[in-house]
Design a protein around this motif. Structure first.
Motif, PDB file in Angstrom:
ATOM      1  N   ILE A 224      52.570 -45.204  -3.055  1.00 32.53           N
ATOM      2  CA  ILE A 224      52.263 -43.995  -3.811  1.00 32.53           C
ATOM      3  C   ILE A 224      50.927 -43.438  -3.319  1.00 32.53           C
ATOM      4  O   ILE A 224      49.919 -44.139  -3.295  1.00 32.53           O
ATOM      5  CB  ILE A 224      52.168 -44.308  -5.324  1.00 32.53           C
ATOM      6  CG1 ILE A 224      53.497 -44.883  -5.811  1.00 32.53           C
ATOM      7  CG2 ILE A 224      51.796 -43.053  -6.106  1.00 32.53           C
ATOM      8  CD1 ILE A 224      54.693 -43.969  -5.635  1.00 32.53           C
ATOM      9  N   GLU A 225      50.925 -42.161  -2.940  1.00 30.17           N
ATOM     10  CA  GLU A 225      49.705 -41.528  -2.463  1.00 30.17           C
ATOM     11  C   GLU A 225      49.053 -40.727  -3.586  1.00 30.17           C
ATOM     12  O   GLU A 225      49.726 -40.144  -4.419  1.00 30.17           O
ATOM     13  CB  GLU A 225      50.007 -40.634  -1.267  1.00 30.17           C
ATOM     14  CG  GLU A 225      50.471 -41.423  -0.040  1.00 30.17           C
ATOM     15  CD  GLU A 225      50.665 -40.547   1.174  1.00 30.17           C
ATOM     16  OE1 GLU A 225      49.823 -40.601   2.085  1.00 30.17           O
ATOM     17  OE2 GLU A 225      51.659 -39.805   1.193  1.00 30.17           O
ATOM     18  N   GLY A 226      47.730 -40.691  -3.563  1.00 28.84           N
ATOM     19  CA  GLY A 226      46.966 -39.979  -4.577  1.00 28.84           C
ATOM     20  C   GLY A 226      45.642 -40.679  -4.780  1.00 28.84           C
ATOM     21  O   GLY A 226      45.212 -41.514  -3.973  1.00 28.84           O
ATOM     22  N   LEU A 227      44.955 -40.347  -5.866  1.00 26.67           N
ATOM     23  CA  LEU A 227      43.671 -40.974  -6.183  1.00 26.67           C
ATOM     24  C   LEU A 227      43.841 -42.480  -6.392  1.00 26.67           C
ATOM     25  O   LEU A 227      44.706 -42.912  -7.154  1.00 26.67           O
ATOM     26  CB  LEU A 227      43.084 -40.357  -7.440  1.00 26.67           C
ATOM     27  CG  LEU A 227      42.282 -39.069  -7.290  1.00 26.67           C
ATOM     28  CD1 LEU A 227      42.075 -38.424  -8.653  1.00 26.67           C
ATOM     29  CD2 LEU A 227      40.935 -39.349  -6.630  1.00 26.67           C
TER      30      LEU A 227
ATOM     31  N   PRO B 130      45.398 -46.589   2.368  1.00 25.19           N
ATOM     32  CA  PRO B 130      44.968 -45.261   2.794  1.00 25.19           C
ATOM     33  C   PRO B 130      46.114 -44.271   2.830  1.00 25.19           C
ATOM     34  O   PRO B 130      47.295 -44.644   2.708  1.00 25.19           O
ATOM     35  CB  PRO B 130      44.434 -45.530   4.208  1.00 25.19           C
ATOM     36  CG  PRO B 130      45.287 -46.660   4.698  1.00 25.19           C
ATOM     37  CD  PRO B 130      45.540 -47.525   3.495  1.00 25.19           C
ATOM     38  N   GLY B 131      45.763 -42.991   3.022  1.00 29.42           N
ATOM     39  CA  GLY B 131      46.785 -41.983   3.217  1.00 29.42           C
ATOM     40  C   GLY B 131      47.693 -42.364   4.370  1.00 29.42           C
ATOM     41  O   GLY B 131      47.249 -42.888   5.381  1.00 29.42           O
TER      42      GLY B 131
ATOM     43  N   PHE C 296      36.426 -41.771   6.611  1.00 26.04           N
ATOM     44  CA  PHE C 296      36.933 -40.826   5.625  1.00 26.04           C
ATOM     45  C   PHE C 296      38.454 -40.809   5.722  1.00 26.04           C
ATOM     46  O   PHE C 296      39.013 -40.882   6.827  1.00 26.04           O
ATOM     47  CB  PHE C 296      36.397 -39.413   5.886  1.00 26.04           C
ATOM     48  CG  PHE C 296      34.927 -39.252   5.623  1.00 26.04           C
ATOM     49  CD1 PHE C 296      34.410 -39.425   4.358  1.00 26.04           C
ATOM     50  CD2 PHE C 296      34.053 -38.920   6.647  1.00 26.04           C
ATOM     51  CE1 PHE C 296      33.051 -39.272   4.108  1.00 26.04           C
ATOM     52  CE2 PHE C 296      32.697 -38.763   6.417  1.00 26.04           C
ATOM     53  CZ  PHE C 296      32.197 -38.939   5.145  1.00 26.04           C
ATOM     54  N   ASP C 297      39.114 -40.679   4.597  1.00 23.52           N
ATOM     55  CA  ASP C 297      40.581 -40.670   4.585  1.00 23.52           C
ATOM     56  C   ASP C 297      41.081 -39.251   4.869  1.00 23.52           C
ATOM     57  O   ASP C 297      41.507 -38.524   3.969  1.00 23.52           O
ATOM     58  CB  ASP C 297      41.114 -41.187   3.249  1.00 23.52           C
ATOM     59  CG  ASP C 297      42.597 -41.532   3.309  1.00 23.52           C
ATOM     60  OD1 ASP C 297      43.273 -41.050   4.235  1.00 23.52           O
ATOM     61  OD2 ASP C 297      43.068 -42.281   2.442  1.00 23.52           O
ATOM     62  N   TRP C 298      41.028 -38.877   6.143  1.00 27.68           N
ATOM     63  CA  TRP C 298      41.458 -37.524   6.531  1.00 27.68           C
ATOM     64  C   TRP C 298      42.933 -37.287   6.220  1.00 27.68           C
ATOM     65  O   TRP C 298      43.332 -36.170   5.881  1.00 27.68           O
ATOM     66  CB  TRP C 298      41.213 -37.309   8.016  1.00 27.68           C
ATOM     67  CG  TRP C 298      39.805 -37.467   8.486  1.00 27.68           C
ATOM     68  CD1 TRP C 298      39.361 -38.288   9.486  1.00 27.68           C
ATOM     69  CD2 TRP C 298      38.633 -36.788   7.996  1.00 27.68           C
ATOM     70  NE1 TRP C 298      38.001 -38.171   9.650  1.00 27.68           N
ATOM     71  CE2 TRP C 298      37.529 -37.254   8.753  1.00 27.68           C
ATOM     72  CE3 TRP C 298      38.421 -35.842   7.002  1.00 27.68           C
ATOM     73  CZ2 TRP C 298      36.225 -36.803   8.545  1.00 27.68           C
ATOM     74  CZ3 TRP C 298      37.121 -35.394   6.782  1.00 27.68           C
ATOM     75  CH2 TRP C 298      36.054 -35.858   7.537  1.00 27.68           C
TER      76      TRP C 298
END
Length: 339
Positions: free
Chosen positions: A156-159, A220-221, A136-138
């Motif tokens: 870029i972070e997000g969906l 990933p995050g 899971f991308d905690w």
């Protein structure tokens, strides 16, 4: 070739996993029992790590998820199957969506809509899951909750979008030749390209032979998404190679193709030494490391055009002496103290 009807198995597993997400808290054990073997093993990203048996999986994964996201739903971007070293596998990536109403592993609930990115590999025996590998991308959930202690991501972070072709959920049996050709693209990239790195000169990998110029790389995050082969090299491949110049990957527990798609995971997949540059502002420690990784690729005309990747970054950072979840709690406490 799978030892059973691949299309039928994919449909049954997808239905079962979606039903598990929708199950009420008091029905989780029964929903898990419909698809997991009673003594199934489960290897999850930190802080879940290793579990054994349906009761433990329900208690330490699904019950906390349902209590934190009471209206959780599962949305798959890629769902595929294959055969690897004598075993049948299901693999999937996508998102769980829901209202984040209760803290989850210390990540503070913000009482609004949130999304939790997942990557999954399940080994199947006689129609049931006997081993699971799940990340899971905690870190991305921490970001949404405003408590990500890592420095700003390069990308870029997000969906992360699903496949641009919108054909990643494959519930039919795909042509074996197509699947083999896609897998060959990835294996050339790993064992000719990545393994060609001399520890200094990134051009020794010749990675441009394996990816399209307009590659979409969904990281990933903590790393983020980037566009183009050059962006992938600049924002991910080069910084990580410079942190672990002696890395070796490809130590997979599963790797297979299904149509135009390929997936792999290793637990760990990569070994190396943190002897180069800093990573996430953590200076080189000189420590040997292992990295849990999951990848999905889409091949087109003999090249890789999209890549979805998961890295168990919290577990990696623990090896470097950086407890991400502890730092997250400290950050949350400071912010609540200022409120």
């Amino acid at each position: 070739m799978m030892a059973h009807d691949a299309g039928r198995t994919k449909r049954r597993m997808l239905e079962g996993l979606r039903a598990l997400a929708l199950a009420p808290v008091d029905a989780i054990d029964a929903a898990a029992g419909a698809i997991f073997a009673p003594d199934a093993g489960y290897l999850g990203a930190h802080p879940v790590n290793q579990l054994q048996g349906i009761a433990a999986i329900a208690a330490h994964v699904w019950r906390p998820l349902k209590q934190s996201f009471p209206d959780i739903e599962r949305y798959d971007d890629i769902f595929m199957s294959g055969h690897w070293q004598g075993h049948d596998w299901i693999s999937a990536t996508g998102y769980y969506y829901g209202s984040f109403e209760r803290d989850l592993f210390g990540i503070p609930a913000h009482q609004g809509w949130a999304y939790l990115r997942f990557g999954e590999f399940y080994r199947i025996v006689e129609g049931r899951i006997v081993d699971g590998y799940v990340i899971f991308d905690w870190i991305d959930l921490m970001r949404q909750a405003g408590v990500n202690p890592l420095p700003p991501a390069r990308g870029i972070e997000g969906l992360c979008p699903g496949p641009s072709t919108r054909d990643g959920v494959m519930l039919a049996t795909m042509p074996a030749g197509q699947s083999a050709a896609s897998l060959a693209c990835v294996e050339r990239m790993i064992f000719e390209g990545m393994h060609g790195f001399d520890g200094v000169d990134h051009s020794t990998m010749n990675m441009d032979r394996y990816f399209t110029r307009n590659l979409m790389w969904y990281g990933p995050g903590g790393i983020g998404t980037t566009r183009s082969f050059d962006g992938f090299m600049r924002f991910h491949e080069i910084p990580w190679n410079e942190a672990f110049p002696d890395f070796r990957g490809g130590n997979h527990v599963a790797r297979f193709g299904d149509g135009d798609y390929v997936c792999s995971t290793g637990w760990p997949s990569i070994r190396g030494t943190h002897s180069g540059k800093e990573l996430f502002s953590v200076p080189a420690t000189g420590k040997p490391i292992t990295i849990r990784v999951m990848d999905w690729w889409r091949a087109q005309d003999g090249l890789l055009i999209e890549n979805w990747i998961f890295i168990d970054i919290p577990e990696l950072l623990m090896q470097l002496g950086y407890d991400l979840f502890a730092r997250m709690r400290e950050l949350g406490d400071r912010r609540r103290g200022r409120a």
